[in-house]
Design an enzyme around this catalytic site. Structure first.
Site, PDB file in Angstrom:
ATOM      1  N   LYS A  83      29.108 139.410  51.170  1.00  0.00           N
ATOM      2  CA  LYS A  83      28.551 138.306  50.639  1.00  0.00           C
ATOM      3  C   LYS A  83      28.686 137.253  51.663  1.00  0.00           C
ATOM      4  O   LYS A  83      29.635 136.970  52.095  1.00  0.00           O
ATOM      5  CB  LYS A  83      29.295 138.184  49.190  1.00  0.00           C
ATOM      6  CG  LYS A  83      28.714 137.552  48.334  1.00  0.00           C
ATOM      7  CD  LYS A  83      29.573 137.534  47.054  1.00  0.00           C
ATOM      8  CE  LYS A  83      28.776 136.821  45.890  1.00  0.00           C
ATOM      9  NZ  LYS A  83      30.023 136.513  44.586  1.00  0.00           N
TER      10      LYS A  83
HETATM   11  C1  E4P Z   1      28.155 135.587  41.718  1.00  0.00           C
HETATM   12  O1  E4P Z   1      28.334 136.432  42.766  1.00  0.00           O
HETATM   13  C2  E4P Z   1      29.324 134.541  41.614  1.00  0.00           C
HETATM   14  O2  E4P Z   1      30.526 135.290  41.762  1.00  0.00           O
HETATM   15  C3  E4P Z   1      29.212 134.043  40.256  1.00  0.00           C
HETATM   16  O3  E4P Z   1      28.346 134.883  39.330  1.00  0.00           O
HETATM   17  C4  E4P Z   1      29.403 132.644  40.017  1.00  0.00           C
HETATM   18  O4  E4P Z   1      29.420 132.344  38.791  1.00  0.00           O
HETATM   19  P1  E4P Z   1      30.057 130.896  38.135  1.00  0.00           P
HETATM   20  O5  E4P Z   1      28.841 129.966  38.183  1.00  0.00           O
HETATM   21  O6  E4P Z   1      30.236 131.190  36.588  1.00  0.00           O
HETATM   22  O7  E4P Z   1      31.157 130.612  38.790  1.00  0.00           O
END
Ligand code: E4P
Length: 216
Positions: A83
């Site tokens: 990522k």
């Molecule tokens: C995506 O890969 C992120 O980990 C995640 O969806 C972030 O979500 P949030 O805005 O609830 O922290």
């Protein structure tokens, strides 16, 4: 449509697997911090439990640092997807990793143009954050619709992974738009099959069944 769980909590991941609703996992530094465990330990355990893709995020923000971390993460298991944040240096990292055959998930996407750049860089997944846009009174799902429109127009292979999902309506809208994946926190996964009328209907059926004469 695939369902990933957005969690680094092994207990939650096991429950989602048992429910048949865990085609993959996404983690991020905040989710890992919540576990209180070492990242390497958590990542090894998750990748051994889940056959599908497991996103693990780099925390460096310079090209050399991100590449070094990406190579180390990719070595942990075959199902690791690296990522990378949607910043200029990150897109360069995505291009380089893609030419090495390492899969990437470009995170922190908040606009269709950012998503276009990620696809041009060769990202495996793009993660538009719908909940965080909704939080500032913008329309997260409108962004997803535009990304899908662009990707379809040019036949990009990058998969749209709807992220920052806050409730079942986000899952419904992602499905209606034909998004490839939604990454969903466990509390939302747990709500998906539930409906108060299902519970009330079942209760009534079971109560009525008690009135049926029993077979001898
Ligand atoms: C995506 O890969 C992120 O980990 C995640 O969806 C972030 O979500 P949030 O805005 O609830 O922290």
């Amino acid at each position: 449509m695939q369902f990933f769980i957005d969690s680094a909590d092994v207990g939650e991941i096991k429950k989602a697997l048992a429910m048949g609703l865990c085609d993959g996992v996404t983690t991020n530094p905040s989710l890992v911090a919540k576990t209180g465990r070492k990242f390497s330990e958590v990542l090894k355990e998750i990748t051994s439990l889940v056959p599908g893709p497991v996103s693990a995020e780099v925390t460096a923000v310079d090209h050399e640092g991100m590449m070094r971390e990406a190579h180390a993460l990719a070595k942990v298991a075959d199902n690791v997807v690296v990522k990378v944040p949607l910043i200029v240096e990150g897109l360069r990292v995505v291009r380089d990793l893609s030419s090495e055959g390492i899969r990437t998930n470009v995170t922190l996407c908040f606009s269709p143009v950012q998503a276009l750049l990620a696809a041009k860089a060769g990202a495996t997944y793009i993660s538009p954050f719908v909940g965080r846009l909704d939080d500032i009174s913008e329309d997260g799902m409108a962004m997803v619709a535009q990304i899908l429109e662009i990707y379809r127009a040019y036949d990009f292979a990058t998969k749209v992974l709807v992220a920052s999902v806050r409730h079942p309506i986000h899952v419904l809208e992602a499905a209606r738009l034909g998004a490839d994946v939604a990454t969903i926190p466990f509390n939302v996964i747990d709500q998906l099959a539930r409906h108060p009328l299902t519970d009330a209907g079942l209760k009534k059926f079971l109560a009525d069944w008690e009135k049926v004469p029993k077979e001898k």
